[in-house]
Each structure stands twice: as C-alpha cells, then as structure tokens.
Design a protein around this motif. Structure first.
Motif, PDB file in Angstrom:
ATOM      1  N   ASN A  30      41.623 -37.253  30.293  1.00  8.66           N
ATOM      2  CA  ASN A  30      40.300 -38.620  29.650  1.00  8.66           C
ATOM      3  C   ASN A  30      40.433 -38.462  28.872  1.00  8.66           C
ATOM      4  O   ASN A  30      39.829 -38.306  28.235  1.00  8.66           O
ATOM      5  N   SER A  66      31.858 -34.157  35.407  1.00  5.08           N
ATOM      6  CA  SER A  66      33.408 -35.203  36.014  1.00  5.08           C
ATOM      7  C   SER A  66      33.746 -34.522  37.686  1.00  5.08           C
ATOM      8  O   SER A  66      33.853 -33.418  37.476  1.00  5.08           O
ATOM      9  N   GLY A 108      31.684 -39.100  36.842  1.00  2.00           N
ATOM     10  CA  GLY A 108      31.081 -39.608  35.492  1.00  2.00           C
ATOM     11  C   GLY A 108      30.217 -40.354  36.003  1.00  2.00           C
ATOM     12  O   GLY A 108      29.741 -41.158  35.122  1.00  2.00           O
ATOM     13  N   TYR A 137      32.037 -35.179  27.951  1.00  2.67           N
ATOM     14  CA  TYR A 137      32.031 -36.518  27.296  1.00  2.67           C
ATOM     15  C   TYR A 137      31.362 -37.474  27.571  1.00  2.67           C
ATOM     16  O   TYR A 137      30.796 -38.688  27.299  1.00  2.67           O
ATOM     17  N   LEU A 183      32.063 -40.000  24.914  1.00  2.00           N
ATOM     18  CA  LEU A 183      32.387 -41.703  25.809  1.00  2.00           C
ATOM     19  C   LEU A 183      31.805 -41.977  26.719  1.00  2.00           C
ATOM     20  O   LEU A 183      32.228 -43.080  27.530  1.00  2.00           O
ATOM     21  N   ARG A 184      30.440 -41.676  26.184  1.00  2.00           N
ATOM     22  CA  ARG A 184      29.677 -42.864  27.188  1.00  2.00           C
ATOM     23  C   ARG A 184      29.445 -44.334  27.282  1.00  2.00           C
ATOM     24  O   ARG A 184      29.152 -44.250  25.990  1.00  2.00           O
ATOM     25  N   SER A 243      31.001 -45.795  37.782  1.00  2.00           N
ATOM     26  CA  SER A 243      30.640 -44.648  36.278  1.00  2.00           C
ATOM     27  C   SER A 243      30.395 -45.096  35.428  1.00  2.00           C
ATOM     28  O   SER A 243      30.475 -45.912  34.886  1.00  2.00           O
ATOM     29  N   THR A 296      30.899 -43.614  32.263  1.00  2.00           N
ATOM     30  CA  THR A 296      32.413 -42.927  31.630  1.00  2.00           C
ATOM     31  C   THR A 296      33.700 -43.896  31.790  1.00  2.00           C
ATOM     32  O   THR A 296      33.696 -44.917  32.374  1.00  2.00           O
ATOM     33  N   SER A 303      41.374 -42.309  34.361  1.00  2.00           N
ATOM     34  CA  SER A 303      41.191 -42.433  33.234  1.00  2.00           C
ATOM     35  C   SER A 303      41.377 -43.816  32.426  1.00  2.00           C
ATOM     36  O   SER A 303      42.250 -44.797  32.813  1.00  2.00           O
TER      37      SER A 303
END
Length: 356
Positions: free
Chosen positions: A43, A149, A152, A178, A181-182, A288, A290, A328
């Motif tokens: 990821n 995870s 996500g 994470y 990275l949202r 997700s 993410t 990813s």
C-alpha cells in the motif's frame, strides 16, 4: 507481580510456545523472486518516493549514532501534533510497535484483546506471541485501525466509543498508517476519540518509501508516566537509525505535506482505473476510502502465473478473507499489464510493456 502476570510470563517461558504462532507471516512487496515489476501487493504511495523525504534520507548522517533519546525529533513531532514531547514514543516500525504494545499489555496482566476483523495479521501474531486471547466482548485492551486494511474502510465509531467508555478496555491503540492516504476526508473517527488512543503513525507508506523503517506513537493525553516509562523500557536502544530519523523529520515539513496532498487526486484516478478494469473482467470489488481495494475474481486466481508475469497481488487469506485479493492503485501502465496477464496473454507480451 500479580498472579495473572506471573501466569503470562510463565506461559511465555514454557517449551514449545513458539509452535503456537509458527504459521507463515504473509506480507506484500519483494519476495524470493525479487522486486515485482508491477507491484499491487503493498500500500505504498505509488506516486512516491516523496522528493524531499528521499533527499533527506540520502543525506542522512549515517557515520554517527543518532541521539539515543531523539530530543530534537521528539520535539519536532510533538510540535507538529500539538502535544507535549513526553507523549511521543518512537518505534523501529509499525510492526515493532505492535509487538511492543502487546508485550506491555501482557506484562500488565491483561489477557483479553479486541482485534480488527478482518485485519492485519501482525495484530493476531503479536497477541499469540504474548498469550493474549482475541475476544469480541470483555476486552481489556484493543486495536483500532482507521482506515483499516484490507477493506480500506473507516473504523466503526460506535465500536471505538464503546471500547473507550468507562468500563471498556483499559488501553486502546489506533493504527493510523493509512490516514494520510485517505481519499475521502470526511470518513474518519472524530479527533476527540483518536486523542484518547495510543496513535500509531508510520509515514513511510504515505511517502512511498516503505524500505525505510520508522514509526512513532502519540500517547493519550491521560497516559500515566509509568505507562510511558514501561513502553520506553521495552524498546531496544536506538530503535531508529539515521535513515528513520531523516524520514520522520521530513514528514513534518510543509513541502512534504504539500506533495502528499497533491498526490491524492492522482491516486484517486489510478484507483478508479483499476476498479473499472477489474469490474470489466468480472471481479467483485469492495468500495474503500483508500487507494487500495479488496477484490474477488470470478474464478480462483493463479497467483504464481501472475508472478511469472512480474505482477504481484496481496492474497487476503492472511486477513481472514480467502478468495479475496488486496490491490493498490498503480499507474495505468501497471493496470494494463495486469489486465493483459489476467486475459491470459503470454508472459513475454506482458513483459514487453516494460517495468516501472
């Protein structure tokens, strides 16, 4: 030492305890075949590496030990989060902290822990190593993950509230690996809830530099000094090398944060392309928030054949999701290679697309 704590320590000393946790630990990324040409299995931010962080790591002072107490780095991270430096704990990696925090819970005599389900296998591994029993109710300690995870998806706010209320868990850890990275900012736990948790940050994923191992924790405001001291004492000397120190310093730079924010629209576009391509091939894809998704192919996937094409996906079986795969967001060329491989083209034709 309490009876429960003595039992925990005795259980860990008993012969054969390692056999109970001897199963393979599955991770994405490089394997015995080396670095995949087209790696959907981790990821890490596919727009990376972040130029400033990369430059800082390359210029790291590797000839010398870091300050063993990391005074400057702690102050930098504390200022960035708006907390006292005493609340910053440093870790060799997110996985190291998961093991350390589990050890601390066991040494406190706690036996029952709530884990994300499905979730990262290291939570369950660390619990098994330290004799903690995963439970749904009556947990004395707990892990949250926002976003989690492999799905996500945001953490369940009602679950977090229940664990943090009076009579809930004695300590709650929140994995925020994470969060940077949202792709949907509104979908997250409220900060007042987060502030009551032991918040784990591992920025190497967001910066596209997973080979540099470094993480840190923001302790809850109500954390007692003894807890902080115990967790510090469970760490090895110098948990961070020069590269990790450089990465975490760079993490707090405005230039780094601007680069990260600018990468998110690109990741969102790449994710949409990936999802559309998989669905066109008959895959079931979960939504997700993410840049990664979980997807299930219409028939069992020949992962070894894909790996022979230089492509790697993350088998979600280790998360408790057999038949599902985590992928990813990657550049269009990588998705093209994946689609061609899934359609059964020879490896030579896929290889002709060239590696990244």
């Amino acid at each position: 030492m309490t009876g429960a704590r003595r039992a925990t320590v005795a259980g860990m000393a008993a012969p054969g305890w390692a056999a109970a946790v001897a199963g393979a630990r599955v991770h994405g990324g490089p394997d015995e075949l080396g670095v995949p040409w087209w790696d959907f299995s981790t990821n890490a931010n596919a727009c990376g590496p972040c130029p400033l962080a990369w430059a800082r790591v390359q210029a790291a002072a590797r000839r010398h030990y870091p300050d063993p107490d990391y005074h400057t780095l702690r102050q930098r991270l504390a200022d960035w989060h708006g907390v006292e430096p005493r609340r910053i704990l440093l870790a060799a990696s997110g996985s190291e902290w998961i093991l350390r925090w589990s050890a601390w819970c066991a040494r406190r005599g706690w036996r029952r822990i709530a884990l994300p389900r499905p979730g990262y296998g290291e939570y369950a591994h660390a619990a098994a190593v330290w004799g903690l029993e995963p439970v749904d109710d009556g947990a004395q300690a707990a892990w949250l993950c926002d976003p989690g995870s492999p799905w996500g998806q945001p953490e369940d706010e009602s679950r977090a509230t229940a664990l943090l209320q009076e009579g809930g868990a004695m300590a709650v850890a929140l994995d925020r690996a994470y969060a940077p990275l949202r792709l949907e900012p509104a979908a997250q736990l409220p900060e007042p809830l987060c502030a009551r948790c032991w918040q784990l940050w591992s920025p190497n994923k967001a910066l596209g530099m997973t080979g540099v191992r470094a993480a840190y924790v923001v302790a809850p405001a109500q954390a007692d000094p003894l807890a902080l001291q115990e967790l510090e004492q469970l760490a090895p000397a110098w948990p961070l090398g020069a590269d990790g120190v450089a990465l975490l310093h760079a993490w707090t730079e405005p230039t780094t944060q601007r680069w990260l924010r600018a990468s998110l629209p690109t990741l969102a576009q790449w994710k949409d392309h990936l999802v559309g391509s998989l669905r066109a091939l008959g895959w079931q894809v979960r939504d997700s928030v993410t840049p990664f998704v979980c997807a299930r192919p219409p028939q069992p996937l020949a992962a070894d054949r894909l790996r022979g094409h230089g492509i790697k996906l993350r088998d979600a079986s280790s998360f408790g999701l057999p038949g599902w795969w985590r992928l990813s967001a990657q550049p269009p060329q990588a998705v093209q290679a994946l689609v061609q491989a899934l359609r059964g083209l020879p490896a030579a034709e896929v290889a002709a697309l060239g590696g990244p």
